[in-house]
Design an enzyme around this catalytic site. Structure first.
Site, short mmCIF file in Angstrom:
data_model
loop_
_atom_site.label_atom_id
_atom_site.label_comp_id
_atom_site.label_asym_id
_atom_site.label_seq_id
_atom_site.Cartn_x
_atom_site.Cartn_y
_atom_site.Cartn_z
N ALA A 61 71.91 36.14 -10.00
CA ALA A 61 71.39 37.44 -10.47
C ALA A 61 72.42 38.54 -10.20
O ALA A 61 72.63 39.43 -11.02
CB ALA A 61 70.06 37.76 -9.78
N TYR A 62 73.08 38.46 -9.05
CA TYR A 62 74.11 39.46 -8.72
C TYR A 62 75.28 39.38 -9.70
O TYR A 62 75.73 40.39 -10.25
CB TYR A 62 74.58 39.25 -7.28
CG TYR A 62 75.71 40.14 -6.83
CD1 TYR A 62 75.47 41.44 -6.38
CD2 TYR A 62 77.04 39.69 -6.83
CE1 TYR A 62 76.51 42.26 -5.95
CE2 TYR A 62 78.09 40.49 -6.40
CZ TYR A 62 77.82 41.79 -5.96
OH TYR A 62 78.85 42.59 -5.53
#
Ligand SMILES: NC(=O)c1ccc[n+]([C@@H]2O[C@H](COP(=O)([O-])OP(=O)(O)OC[C@H]3O[C@@H](n4cnc5c(N)ncnc54)[C@H](O)[C@@H]3O)[C@@H](O)[C@H]2O)c1
Length: 252
Positions: free
Chosen positions: A158-159
């Site tokens: 997600a990052y």
């Protein structure tokens, strides 16, 4: 830092109103210090109510506590910066959090929270300051990216997704705001030895592996990023927009 503590002074940054997100620690705190040392009028937003006042006191800057995931609070804070300091003409979108997560365990709520922390506020801060920059006749927005997705780093999809999107946000906004003389660029840090990195992720093995890949065999520290950001904020880079600048010691 092992290099000199002397750094450039940019006359165009004196008295400029600068807004930095995530200025209470790490790279953001170094940027607050560097802009304050240029004679700029600096405000920063952060949800760290312990670290924020210390940085503000040390640098003579304005700290407004704000959780950037809350867009209404973000908008109120930016209106307060305008009322107290004047038209913001430099915005540094820096706040983020590189929490690790396995791809198997991510739930939609967690994914959305990662986007709120690492991507969404960058757009809404830009949206809130752009009218001030247009009124002032110029502006520079600097977004913090990351080499992690460029290196195909795992362990935090997600990052890396959010950080990859920073490139698209930068280039799209550069096109939209360019006619109003607002520049938008991205600074892409390699591995920067902040307190959080040292505390959370640095091990002798991970550091040795990273150093093997760096051309320059020295640790990078927050001022290495802050000084690139100063240049992008100053009029010295007046015709530079829609670009990204990697500061990673030459990592392959
Ligand atoms: N340190 C590195 O090695 C590295 C590498 C690549 C990219 N970056 C990027 O550089 C930027 C700064 O990273 P750093 O290492 O200084 O991080 P850091 O964790 O040391 O500092 C981030 C700051 O942002 C604040 N923050 C986080 N979420 C917030 C929220 N929701 N509302 C308000 N404040 C919030 C934190 O309180 C903290 O003060 C980030 O965009 C990061 O992704 C860092």
């Amino acid at each position: 830092m092992s290099s000199t503590d002397a750094f450039a002074q940019y006359p165009s940054l004196k008295d400029r109103v600068v807004l930095i997100t995530g200025g209470a620690s790490g790279i953001g705190a170094s940027m607050v210090e560097h802009f304050a040392a240029q004679g700029a009028r600096v405000a920063f937003l952060d949800f760290d109510r312990e670290g924020g006042p210390k940085v503000a006191e040390r640098t003579g800057s304005l700290f407004l506590p704000c959780d950037l995931r809350d867009i209404a609070a973000l908008r109120r804070s930016i209106a307060e910066v305008r009322a107290r300091l004047g038209l913001v003409t430099v915005l540094v979108n820096n706040a983020a959090r590189d929490d690790r997560h396995g791809w198997e365990t991510v739930e939609p709520e967690y994914w959305d929270e990662r986007m709120q922390t690492n991507l969404r506020h960058h757009f809404f801060c830009a949206q809130a300051v752009a009218p001030m920059m247009i009124e002032a006749g110029q502006g520079s927005i600097i977004n913090l990216g990351s080499v992690s997705w460029m290196k195909a780093q795992g362990g935090m999809p997600a990052y890396t997704t959010a950080k990859a999107a920073i490139r698209g946000l930068t280039r799209g906004l550069a096109r939209d705001l360019g006619p109003n003389r607002v520049r938008v660029n991205e600074v892409v840090p390699g591995w920067i030895f902040t307190e959080r990195q040292l505390e959370k992720w640095a091990t002798p093995e991970s550091e040795a592996d990273n150093m093997d890949r760096q051309c320059l065999k020295e640790r990078l520290y927050p001022p290495d990023i802050a000084r690139m950001v100063l240049w992008l904020a100053a009029d010295d880079s007046r015709m530079v927009t829609a670009q990204h600048f990697v500061v990673d010691g030459g990592t392959v």
